[in-house]
Scaffold this motif. Structure first.
Motif, PDB file in Angstrom:
ATOM      1  N   CYS A  90       0.834  -1.205   0.000  1.00 15.78           N
ATOM      2  CA  CYS A  90       0.000   0.000   0.000  1.00 15.78           C
ATOM      3  C   CYS A  90       0.865   1.249   0.000  1.00 15.78           C
ATOM      4  CB  CYS A  90      -0.919   0.020   1.224  1.00 15.78           C
ATOM      5  SG  CYS A  90      -2.166  -1.279   1.196  1.00 15.78           S
ATOM      6  N   LYS A  91       0.423   2.264  -0.736  1.00 12.92           N
ATOM      7  CA  LYS A  91       1.135   3.540  -0.791  1.00 12.92           C
ATOM      8  C   LYS A  91       1.033   4.256   0.555  1.00 12.92           C
ATOM      9  CE  LYS A  91       0.211   4.192  -5.707  1.00 12.92           C
ATOM     10  NZ  LYS A  91      -0.517   4.970  -6.707  1.00 12.92           N
ATOM     11  N   ARG A  92       1.908   5.253   0.743  1.00 11.14           N
ATOM     12  CA  ARG A  92       1.886   6.060   1.958  1.00 11.14           C
ATOM     13  C   ARG A  92       0.507   6.715   2.095  1.00 11.14           C
ATOM     14  NH1 ARG A  92       5.977  11.002   3.367  1.00 11.14           N
ATOM     15  NH2 ARG A  92       5.194  11.342   5.458  1.00 11.14           N
ATOM     16  N   GLY A  93      -0.017   6.687   3.294  1.00  6.06           N
ATOM     17  CA  GLY A  93      -1.345   7.240   3.533  1.00  6.06           C
ATOM     18  C   GLY A  93      -2.442   6.192   3.447  1.00  6.06           C
ATOM     19  N   TYR A  94      -2.053   4.946   3.162  1.00  5.47           N
ATOM     20  CA  TYR A  94      -3.002   3.837   3.062  1.00  5.47           C
ATOM     21  C   TYR A  94      -2.483   2.679   3.904  1.00  5.47           C
ATOM     22  CZ  TYR A  94      -4.919   6.422  -0.843  1.00  5.47           C
ATOM     23  OH  TYR A  94      -5.483   7.396  -1.614  1.00  5.47           O
ATOM     24  N   SER A  95      -3.391   1.844   4.357  1.00  8.74           N
ATOM     25  CA  SER A  95      -2.992   0.655   5.108  1.00  8.74           C
ATOM     26  C   SER A  95      -3.679  -0.563   4.502  1.00  8.74           C
ATOM     27  CB  SER A  95      -3.363   0.792   6.590  1.00  8.74           C
ATOM     28  OG  SER A  95      -4.774   0.842   6.730  1.00  8.74           O
ATOM     29  N   VAL A 104      -5.825   5.989   5.388  1.00  7.39           N
ATOM     30  CA  VAL A 104      -5.543   6.216   6.803  1.00  7.39           C
ATOM     31  C   VAL A 104      -6.015   7.634   7.121  1.00  7.39           C
ATOM     32  CG1 VAL A 104      -3.711   6.513   8.522  1.00  7.39           C
ATOM     33  CG2 VAL A 104      -3.556   4.670   6.855  1.00  7.39           C
ATOM     34  N   ASP A 105      -6.831   7.780   8.149  1.00  2.00           N
ATOM     35  CA  ASP A 105      -7.273   9.114   8.568  1.00  2.00           C
ATOM     36  C   ASP A 105      -6.233   9.664   9.535  1.00  2.00           C
ATOM     37  OD1 ASP A 105      -8.463  11.390   9.599  1.00  2.00           O
ATOM     38  OD2 ASP A 105     -10.459  10.502   9.700  1.00  2.00           O
ATOM     39  N   GLU A 106      -5.263  10.391   8.980  1.00  2.00           N
ATOM     40  CA  GLU A 106      -4.160  10.919   9.782  1.00  2.00           C
ATOM     41  C   GLU A 106      -4.647  11.872  10.871  1.00  2.00           C
ATOM     42  OE1 GLU A 106      -2.578   9.804   5.752  1.00  2.00           O
ATOM     43  OE2 GLU A 106      -4.272  11.004   6.446  1.00  2.00           O
ATOM     44  N   CYS A 107      -5.739  12.558  10.633  1.00  5.13           N
ATOM     45  CA  CYS A 107      -6.247  13.517  11.621  1.00  5.13           C
ATOM     46  C   CYS A 107      -6.788  12.801  12.852  1.00  5.13           C
ATOM     47  CB  CYS A 107      -7.319  14.398  10.991  1.00  5.13           C
ATOM     48  SG  CYS A 107      -6.694  15.350   9.579  1.00  5.13           S
ATOM     49  N   ASN A 108      -7.565  11.752  12.660  1.00  2.87           N
ATOM     50  CA  ASN A 108      -8.124  11.006  13.802  1.00  2.87           C
ATOM     51  C   ASN A 108      -7.084  10.156  14.512  1.00  2.87           C
ATOM     52  OD1 ASN A 108     -10.731  12.003  13.661  1.00  2.87           O
ATOM     53  ND2 ASN A 108     -11.450  10.389  12.307  1.00  2.87           N
ATOM     54  N   THR A 109      -6.097   9.659  13.768  1.00  2.00           N
ATOM     55  CA  THR A 109      -5.069   8.800  14.375  1.00  2.00           C
ATOM     56  C   THR A 109      -3.886   9.611  14.897  1.00  2.00           C
ATOM     57  OG1 THR A 109      -3.990   8.440  12.237  1.00  2.00           O
ATOM     58  CG2 THR A 109      -5.658   6.815  12.915  1.00  2.00           C
ATOM     59  N   LYS A 110      -3.948  10.939  14.738  1.00  2.00           N
ATOM     60  CA  LYS A 110      -2.880  11.859  15.195  1.00  2.00           C
ATOM     61  C   LYS A 110      -1.555  11.585  14.483  1.00  2.00           C
ATOM     62  CE  LYS A 110      -5.586  13.708  18.314  1.00  2.00           C
ATOM     63  NZ  LYS A 110      -6.241  14.942  18.074  1.00  2.00           N
ATOM     64  N   LYS A 111      -1.632  11.087  13.254  1.00  2.00           N
ATOM     65  CA  LYS A 111      -0.421  10.843  12.456  1.00  2.00           C
ATOM     66  C   LYS A 111      -0.282  11.958  11.417  1.00  2.00           C
ATOM     67  CE  LYS A 111      -0.366   5.874  13.082  1.00  2.00           C
ATOM     68  NZ  LYS A 111      -0.355   4.561  12.482  1.00  2.00           N
ATOM     69  N   HIS A 112      -0.249  13.189  11.898  1.00  2.00           N
ATOM     70  CA  HIS A 112      -0.111  14.347  11.023  1.00  2.00           C
ATOM     71  C   HIS A 112       0.879  15.322  11.643  1.00  2.00           C
ATOM     72  CE1 HIS A 112      -2.434  16.919  13.760  1.00  2.00           C
ATOM     73  NE2 HIS A 112      -3.209  15.861  13.946  1.00  2.00           N
ATOM     74  N   GLN A 113       1.272  16.320  10.876  1.00  2.00           N
ATOM     75  CA  GLN A 113       2.224  17.312  11.362  1.00  2.00           C
ATOM     76  C   GLN A 113       1.576  18.672  11.585  1.00  2.00           C
ATOM     77  OE1 GLN A 113       3.255  15.624   8.248  1.00  2.00           O
ATOM     78  NE2 GLN A 113       4.085  13.990   9.483  1.00  2.00           N
ATOM     79  N   SER A 119      -3.788  25.436  13.689  1.00  2.00           N
ATOM     80  CA  SER A 119      -4.306  24.945  12.413  1.00  2.00           C
ATOM     81  C   SER A 119      -5.305  23.821  12.631  1.00  2.00           C
ATOM     82  CB  SER A 119      -3.168  24.470  11.502  1.00  2.00           C
ATOM     83  OG  SER A 119      -2.512  23.357  12.065  1.00  2.00           O
ATOM     84  N   LEU A 120      -6.039  23.541  11.587  1.00  2.00           N
ATOM     85  CA  LEU A 120      -7.047  22.482  11.601  1.00  2.00           C
ATOM     86  C   LEU A 120      -6.609  21.402  10.621  1.00  2.00           C
ATOM     87  CD1 LEU A 120      -9.928  21.422  12.323  1.00  2.00           C
ATOM     88  CD2 LEU A 120     -10.737  22.719  10.348  1.00  2.00           C
ATOM     89  N   CYS A 121      -6.571  20.147  11.077  1.00  2.00           N
ATOM     90  CA  CYS A 121      -6.220  19.016  10.218  1.00  2.00           C
ATOM     91  C   CYS A 121      -7.485  18.515   9.517  1.00  2.00           C
ATOM     92  CB  CYS A 121      -5.607  17.890  11.059  1.00  2.00           C
ATOM     93  SG  CYS A 121      -5.124  16.439  10.069  1.00  2.00           S
ATOM     94  N   VAL A 122      -7.394  18.340   8.195  1.00  2.00           N
ATOM     95  CA  VAL A 122      -8.513  17.808   7.402  1.00  2.00           C
ATOM     96  C   VAL A 122      -7.975  16.634   6.596  1.00  2.00           C
ATOM     97  CG1 VAL A 122     -10.190  18.292   5.571  1.00  2.00           C
ATOM     98  CG2 VAL A 122      -9.648  20.057   7.268  1.00  2.00           C
ATOM     99  N   ASN A 123      -8.587  15.453   6.767  1.00  2.00           N
ATOM    100  CA  ASN A 123      -8.156  14.252   6.051  1.00  2.00           C
ATOM    101  C   ASN A 123      -8.482  14.390   4.568  1.00  2.00           C
ATOM    102  OD1 ASN A 123      -7.082  11.490   6.198  1.00  2.00           O
ATOM    103  ND2 ASN A 123      -9.109  10.919   5.448  1.00  2.00           N
ATOM    104  N   THR A 124      -7.559  13.921   3.729  1.00  2.00           N
ATOM    105  CA  THR A 124      -7.782  13.840   2.290  1.00  2.00           C
ATOM    106  C   THR A 124      -7.434  12.412   1.857  1.00  2.00           C
ATOM    107  OG1 THR A 124      -5.517  14.530   1.771  1.00  2.00           O
ATOM    108  CG2 THR A 124      -7.182  16.271   1.915  1.00  2.00           C
ATOM    109  N   LYS A 125      -7.741  12.066   0.622  1.00  2.00           N
ATOM    110  CA  LYS A 125      -7.467  10.715   0.127  1.00  2.00           C
ATOM    111  C   LYS A 125      -5.959  10.472   0.110  1.00  2.00           C
ATOM    112  CE  LYS A 125      -8.649   7.764  -3.729  1.00  2.00           C
ATOM    113  NZ  LYS A 125      -8.514   6.724  -4.097  1.00  2.00           N
TER     114      LYS A 125
END
Length: 186
Positions: A90-95, A104-113, A119-125
């Motif tokens: 799987c590519k980065r950002g996918y599991s 992968v929802d980086e915002c809900n899993t806190k895997k974002h910068q 700032s506000l984190c918004v998940n994208t594809k």
């Protein structure tokens, strides 16, 4: 029908007693008469089978399933060719296992910068975006920087007052005798 024409041609060329329909279908005509001829035909058949096996082996070894599209990797996965096979990742950002990949929802899993204070984190594809709060501007893919309203002129301080920058905003130093947000009161 073509097999029948072939059989008729052989019947005309060779006496019927010498060949069978099985011989015609396998291309072995006429039926060997000696033991040496029989051994030669058997050896030739073994060699043909061996060559076919080698050809299949070479084809399987050299076949690039990733390049030819003969793989079952997910659209959001990388296909890597290996000897006689391939792997899916799987590519980065996918599991997932590569055959099945989920965002992968980086915002809900806190895997974002994103700096959640400004700032506000918004998940994208396959990724995420950081949207800066008022008083900040985007200064990198996932970074927000304070706007210095005093330097940019985006403040409403009185011309007789002194602007000072704060995180996400600004303030005005009023000259003696003035007060209020814009130093307009006396």
């Amino acid at each position: 029908m073509a097999g029948m024409k072939l059989f008729i041609i052989f019947v005309i060329m060779f006496p019927v007693a010498m060949i069978t329909e099985e011989d015609v279908n396998h291309g072995v005509c006429p039926v060997p008469k000696t033991k040496e001829e029989e051994e030669f035909i058997k050896e030739r058949e073994r060699n043909r089978e061996l060559m076919e096996e080698i050809a299949r082996e070479i084809e399987m070894t050299c076949l690039d399933e990733c390049e030819t599209g003969l793989h079952n990797c997910h659209d959001d996965a990388y296909c890597t060719n290996t000897k006689r096979s391939f792997t899916c990742t799987c590519k980065r950002g996918y599991s997932g296992d590569g055959v099945n990949c989920a965002d992968v929802d980086e915002c809900n899993t806190k895997k974002h910068q994103c700096d959640e204070a400004i700032s506000l984190c918004v998940n994208t594809k396959g990724s995420f975006e950081c949207y800066c709060q008022k008083g900040y501007f985007k200064s990198g893919q996932h970074k927000c920087t304070d706007v210095n309203e005093c330097v940019t002129g985006k403040h409403n301080c009185n011309s007789s007052s002194l602007c000072y920058n704060t995180k996400g905003s600004f303030g005005c130093f009023c000259p003696p005798g003035y007060f209020g947000v814009n130093c307009t009161g006396k």
